[in-house]
Motif scaffolding. Structure first.
Motif, PDB file in Angstrom:
ATOM      1  N   ASP A  52       0.851  -1.232  -0.091  1.00 16.90           N
ATOM      2  CA  ASP A  52       0.069  -0.072   0.151  1.00 16.90           C
ATOM      3  C   ASP A  52       0.926   1.286  -0.153  1.00 16.90           C
ATOM      4  O   ASP A  52       1.399   1.441   0.745  1.00 16.90           O
ATOM      5  N   PHE A  53       1.011   2.069  -1.252  1.00 16.49           N
ATOM      6  CA  PHE A  53       1.769   3.213  -1.199  1.00 16.49           C
ATOM      7  C   PHE A  53       1.117   4.367  -1.399  1.00 16.49           C
ATOM      8  O   PHE A  53       1.544   5.587  -1.743  1.00 16.49           O
ATOM      9  N   SER A  54      -0.236   4.390  -0.924  1.00 16.33           N
ATOM     10  CA  SER A  54      -1.001   5.331  -1.172  1.00 16.33           C
ATOM     11  C   SER A  54      -0.948   6.604   0.149  1.00 16.33           C
ATOM     12  O   SER A  54      -0.283   6.063   1.095  1.00 16.33           O
ATOM     13  N   GLY A  55      -1.434   7.755  -0.211  1.00 14.81           N
ATOM     14  CA  GLY A  55      -1.492   8.757   1.052  1.00 14.81           C
ATOM     15  C   GLY A  55      -0.206   9.398   1.369  1.00 14.81           C
ATOM     16  O   GLY A  55      -0.334  10.097   2.463  1.00 14.81           O
ATOM     17  N   ASN A  56       0.636   9.460   0.520  1.00 18.13           N
ATOM     18  CA  ASN A  56       1.822   9.817   0.864  1.00 18.13           C
ATOM     19  C   ASN A  56       1.849  11.598   0.234  1.00 18.13           C
ATOM     20  O   ASN A  56       0.907  11.753  -0.332  1.00 18.13           O
ATOM     21  N   ALA A  57       2.895  12.464   0.616  1.00 18.96           N
ATOM     22  CA  ALA A  57       2.577  13.794   0.423  1.00 18.96           C
ATOM     23  C   ALA A  57       2.688  14.176  -1.073  1.00 18.96           C
ATOM     24  O   ALA A  57       1.848  15.054  -1.715  1.00 18.96           O
ATOM     25  N   ALA A  58       3.312  13.428  -2.093  1.00 23.36           N
ATOM     26  CA  ALA A  58       3.341  13.554  -3.418  1.00 23.36           C
ATOM     27  C   ALA A  58       3.318  12.198  -3.981  1.00 23.36           C
ATOM     28  O   ALA A  58       2.268  11.635  -3.554  1.00 23.36           O
ATOM     29  N   ALA A  59       3.691  11.944  -5.114  1.00 27.78           N
ATOM     30  CA  ALA A  59       3.343  10.749  -5.802  1.00 27.78           C
ATOM     31  C   ALA A  59       4.002   9.518  -4.872  1.00 27.78           C
ATOM     32  O   ALA A  59       4.847   9.699  -4.060  1.00 27.78           O
ATOM     33  N   PRO A  60       3.128   8.265  -5.100  1.00 24.89           N
ATOM     34  CA  PRO A  60       3.573   7.249  -4.325  1.00 24.89           C
ATOM     35  C   PRO A  60       5.064   6.660  -4.541  1.00 24.89           C
ATOM     36  O   PRO A  60       5.900   6.499  -3.710  1.00 24.89           O
ATOM     37  N   THR A  61       5.365   6.853  -5.864  1.00 29.62           N
ATOM     38  CA  THR A  61       6.940   6.370  -6.084  1.00 29.62           C
ATOM     39  C   THR A  61       7.661   7.534  -6.950  1.00 29.62           C
ATOM     40  O   THR A  61       7.201   8.267  -7.648  1.00 29.62           O
ATOM     41  N   ARG A  62       9.103   7.435  -6.920  1.00 26.61           N
ATOM     42  CA  ARG A  62       9.725   8.279  -7.780  1.00 26.61           C
ATOM     43  C   ARG A  62      10.946   7.539  -8.144  1.00 26.61           C
ATOM     44  O   ARG A  62      11.757   7.158  -7.351  1.00 26.61           O
ATOM     45  N   PHE A  63      11.244   7.375  -9.763  1.00 33.39           N
ATOM     46  CA  PHE A  63      11.951   6.874 -10.114  1.00 33.39           C
ATOM     47  C   PHE A  63      13.159   7.812 -11.016  1.00 33.39           C
ATOM     48  O   PHE A  63      13.010   7.932 -11.956  1.00 33.39           O
ATOM     49  N   ASP A  64      14.228   8.290 -10.174  1.00 31.82           N
ATOM     50  CA  ASP A  64      15.282   8.875 -11.009  1.00 31.82           C
ATOM     51  C   ASP A  64      16.473   7.988 -11.543  1.00 31.82           C
ATOM     52  O   ASP A  64      17.023   8.405 -11.980  1.00 31.82           O
ATOM     53  N   SER A  65      16.160   6.754 -11.365  1.00 34.41           N
ATOM     54  CA  SER A  65      16.880   5.743 -11.859  1.00 34.41           C
ATOM     55  C   SER A  65      15.888   4.614 -12.249  1.00 34.41           C
ATOM     56  O   SER A  65      15.416   3.854 -11.260  1.00 34.41           O
TER      57      SER A  65
END
Length: 542
Positions: free
Chosen positions: A517-530
């Motif tokens: 469950d990756f929901s409810g964080n301040a911005a996007a659930p995931t961030r892939f800079d790589s």
């Protein structure tokens, strides 16, 4: 002299008035009882009535089969001092490899040290001396150390190595490592060298308290880098607080740590690294059912280990940096750690990331964890001074402030204006108007090195870092298993910006990320800079 099985210390010349030097009489009695035990194989006991027994200028060389039992740690006290020997350490009892040829075939056996206090405040060596301990025995077989209070020693309080079939229980160590600036060897509350008996050392450390000690609260350290890290060591139901490190594994194999509390330790609550003399980290350990809370640095800091290591069912919360930090120090093992497991832990309200990976991992498993509300260090930088600002020994208050509670957690506070000497302190926590500060070193009662700053003093706090996430990968992660975790932030405001961040310098290869469950964080659930390579990402909410 006739050697009874139990000898009353007063009947053999010890006075216990805090004035007479009782060391010569105690040494004579220990030698006589040791000789008798060597002759007939029957262990002896010295019973020491209530009193304050001065041990001056020389330690007591201990003998196998001789036990020392007091009338209680509030009643029988051994006061160590070295007024006539300023370069000499004075532990109460010692028997070591370097000084006395201790070894597997020349050991101390069948001894009990129980029910007394050791006061080391009056030992002051010209330079830091690692042997200025409370107790300093090596190669102990069938030992029992129970109900001891050891405090204010110049180096380690309980500093005994190579303990086989031994129990250390109910030992309280406070303010030991008094002369250790924090970077020298020793200086711990309970410091135990391991490996001397071979691949198995059967040792239990239980129900002990280590508070305000210069380096570690409780630590295990492999003493020779060619020795096999030993198995068989357990640390249970212990409490470590206000030390540099709470509990440290610097070279054991399969250490079991269970039911312990690690609070307010300055660098980390639980540590695995290459800090020890052999630069060998622990491996194969299991940490379960512990509370690792409000440490100004990291909750768990782990590195320089080939793995495996497992953390199960712990609460890791309110720490000033990361909840869990994977990293490698220079000089130790740099290979990827294999089979690191974080399972069913509650990792919440830490200042930065819940889990931070800054060293390579191979086949880690993170499953069933609740990783929530991290990134608490979310308050912007600020400065102030003047009316309404005042300091206490462990606080700074600005009555006009309106800070985000917990938003400065772990930051370095700087006080002092132009033309003034600046001082720094670490913020443990904050309310809207008050900063709570860590002591300037373990065991200190103030955060300030040169006295409490006066009213109106100028201060400043740095900006918050970003991003702050539930799980950050900033190194090579291969074939991870990430399943069934709840990585979210339901707070107001939300401070955990992403559930998962793969940083630009990271590689994420293969593995499985599912059912989280990756929901409810301040911005996007995931961030892939790589971008992750291969593997499966599926059935994740958010």
């Amino acid at each position: 002299m006739t050697a009874p099985l139990t000898a009353d210390a007063h009947e053999y010349g010890l006075v216990g008035d805090g004035v007479a030097d009782d060391r010569p009489a105690l040494q004579k009695l220990v030698d006589a009882l040791g000789d008798a035990t060597a002759a007939d194989g029957r262990p002896r006991t010295v019973r020491v009535p209530a009193g304050r027994y001065a041990i001056r200028d020389r330690p007591v060389l201990w003998r196998s089969g001789v036990s020392l039992v007091g009338a209680g740690r509030g009643a029988t006290c051994f006061e160590l001092s070295n007024p006539g020997a300023p370069t000499r350490p004075v532990p109460l009892a010692w028997f070591t490899t370097a000084q006395h040829g201790a070894g597997r075939d020349r050991h101390i056996a069948d001894v009990t040290f129980a029910h007394f206090e050791i006061d080391g405040l009056r030992v002051e060596t010209e330079e830091y001396e690692v042997l200025a301990k409370g107790l300093g025995l090596q190669y102990v077989l069938r030992g029992r150390f129970t109900d001891l209070y050891i405090h204010d020693t110049a180096a380690t309080g309980f500093g005994c190595d190579f303990l086989q079939d031994t129990v250390v229980e109910g030992v309280l160590t406070e303010r030991c490592g008094r002369q250790d600036p924090g970077e020298e060897m020793g200086g711990a509350g309970i410091g135990i060298g391991v490996g001397g008996w071979g691949p198995v050392e059967r040792l239990a450390v239980t129900d002990c308290v280590a508070r305000g000690n210069g380096t570690n609260g409780i630590f295990l350290e492999l003493q020779q880098d060619h020795w096999v890290p030993p198995r068989g060591i357990r640390i249970t139901a212990c409490h470590t607080e206000d030390n540099r490190y709470g509990i440290s594994d610097w070279g054991a194999d399969g250490l079991i740590v269970t039911g312990c509390t690690m609070l307010g330790n300055h660098v980390a609550g639980f540590d695995v690294s290459a800090q020890g003399t052999t630069s060998v980290g622990g491996r194969g350990g299991i940490v379960t059912g512990c509370v690792i809370d409000a440490n100004p640095g990291d909750g768990i800091a782990l590195g320089n280990t080939p793995g495996p290591y497992g953390f199960h069912g712990n609460r890791v919360s309110n720490n000033g940096r990361y909840g869990y930090w994977e990293h490698n120090l220079a000089g130790g093992d740099q290979e990827p750690a294999t089979d690191i497991v974080l399972e069913s832990n509650d990792i919440h309200d830490n200042a930065l990331d819940g889990i931070r990976v800054d060293a390579p991992l191979h086949e880690p498993a993170f499953f069933g964890n609740r990783i929530r509300g991290n990134g608490r260090r979310a308050a912007p930088g600020t400065r102030g001074g003047g009316e309404g600002v005042h300091c206490g020994p462990l606080s700074l208050t600005d009555e006009r402030a309106d800070w985000l509670p917990g938003g400065h957690r772990g930051k370095e506070l700087t006080v002092g204006g132009p033309g003034e000497t600046e001082a720094t302190a670490v913020v443990v926590d904050n309310t809207a108007t008050r900063l709570t500060l860590a002591p300037r070193r373990p065991g200190a009662d103030t955060a300030w090195p040169d006295g409490t700053p006066g009213s109106g003093t100028a201060y400043r706090l740095p900006d918050c870092p970003a991003p702050r996430t539930g799980l950050t990968a900033a190194a090579a992660v291969t074939h991870p298993y990430v399943h069934g975790n709840r990585v979210r932030d339901d707070g107001h405001p939300r401070t955990q910006i992403h559930a998962v961040w793969i940083a630009p310098e990271a590689t994420w290869t293969g593995g499985r990320v599912s059912g989280n469950d990756f929901s409810g964080n301040a911005a996007a659930p995931t961030r892939f800079d790589s971008a992750p390579s291969g593997g499966r990402w599926r059935d994740n909410a958010g």
